[in-house]
Design a protein around this motif. Structure first.
Motif: not given
Length: 379
Positions: A263-277, A281-285
């Motif tokens: 999530a930090q390094t890939m060049d994309a504005p949005e991510f669809i996340v298939a794991t426990d939501n 919290h950590k991804m947004k930080a």
């Protein structure tokens, strides 16, 4: 502080093979929501108690965001289950408070037998752990003595004690490939999706226990495809405990820590996340300014289209954390002999990882899938 009634979560029971087992129901007590004022008071109480007990808080990425923040604020850590245990082992604290599920507390005790390990709620468990009872698993192993026994981190101490190797989602593929190259046949437990993924990638002869994570098992490929069309710029991040049809739609596949890095390094504005939501919290930080969307677990007619949160992880709260620090209750105990045996399979994995000395991160190039599993952090 009031406690909500027991919550029962039903999920589909997979087709079973002889010698395998899976849980049919999940239940959880979830702490009542605290007011902002109560949260402030609880956090101050916990900080004081951590100092008094010479304790440190380690929290999993999937627990409540307040606990994740508190762990970091007080010098603890937020990580995957193995790193939680290793951090606790290397920390000078006499007491480790593990905010997660029971197998995580057991792993911490195995690596730190001399320390006191406390958990907010000892009933917080895991469908993979529950679905792999020690007696049935031992009988399954005994029926196939020609196979090397490889178990996922999401298992009890007793199951680990029966294994030759413990692996995590980020090094499982590399270890199985290593064993396959030696001509070994594998008995794998408990997650059928992760095992099936590794089997497909390595071509290894693997006999799979038919367990699954009740969160990841619910992701729906058909609904994910529709969501991708609604968000054409989004990249899809998938944990390999998910069904194969969901994994096939991924732009990056990996363990919790690897998905955060993606999530930090890939060049994309949005991510669809298939794991426990809880991981959001950590991804947004870690990646401020990017948008994160829960992968769908149901169709449009469902009351909850994205319900990807472990009911047992939700049992960890500020109130019961403060209570166990105050009382000393909810201590994790592991039989010393079981702990000694379980240490063997964990150390074998750690020694293998150290010998590899690899630090490969996930990318959007699925042709390099094997590199994605070069780390050593579990789910």
């Amino acid at each position: 502080m009031q406690i909500q009634p027991i919550k029962t979560v039903e999920f589909e029971r997979p087709a079973m093979q002889a010698g395998t087992s899976c849980t049919a129901h999940a239940w959880a007590r979830t702490p009542a929501t605290s007011s902002p004022e109560e949260k402030i008071a609880l956090k101050e109480r916990i900080k004081r108690l951590l100092k008094e007990r010479e304790a440190v808080l380690v929290a999993h990425y999937y627990v409540d965001s307040d606990l994740q923040d508190l762990a970091e604020e007080t010098g603890g850590c937020v990580s995957d289950s193995l790193e939680m245990a290793r951090f606790g082992r290397d920390h000078p604290a006499k007491t480790l408070v593990v905010a997660g599920v029971k197998f995580m507390g057991e792993t911490a005790k195995i690596l730190s037998p001399e320390k006191t390990i406390l958990m907010p709620d000892l009933d917080a468990t895991c469908s993979l752990d529950l679905g792999c009872p020690t007696d049935e698993f031992s009988a399954f192993c005994d029926a196939h003595p020609d196979r090397v026994v490889v178990v996922y981190a999401n298992t009890s101490a007793a199951v680990k004690a029966r294994a030759d190797w413990m692996v995590t989602s980020s090094i499982g593929l590399k270890i199985v490939a290593h064993l396959h190259a030696q001509g070994k046949k594998i008995l794998w437990a408990p997650d059928k999706h992760l095992g099936g993924y590794i089997q497909k990638q390595t071509g290894a002869d693997m006999l799979l226990w038919q367990g699954s994570c009740l969160v990841h098992d619910e992701f729906k490929a058909v609904e994910l495809e529709l969501l991708k069309k609604e968000h054409p710029l989004a990249k899809v991040l998938v944990h390999p405990e998910s069904p194969a049809s969901v994994v096939a739609l991924a732009d990056a596949i990996g363990s919790t820590s690897q998905l955060i890095h993606a999530a930090q390094t890939m060049d994309a504005p949005e991510f669809i996340v298939a794991t426990d939501n809880g991981i959001l919290h950590k991804m947004k930080a870690a990646a401020p300014g990017k948008i994160f969307i829960d992968a769908p677990t149901a169709g449009n007619s469902a009351t909850c289209k994205s319900c990807a949160h472990c009911p047992w992880m939700a049992m960890n709260g500020l109130q019961n954390l403060a209570d166990v620090l105050e009382s000393g209750r909810n201590e994790i105990h592991v039989d010393p002999e079981i702990g000694r045996k379980a240490t063997v399979c964990i150390d074998r994995m750690l020694d293998f990882a150290a010998a590899e000395k690899a630090n490969v991160r996930p990318s959007s190039d699925l042709a390099k899938e094997q590199q994605l599993f070069s780390g050593i952090g579990p789910a």
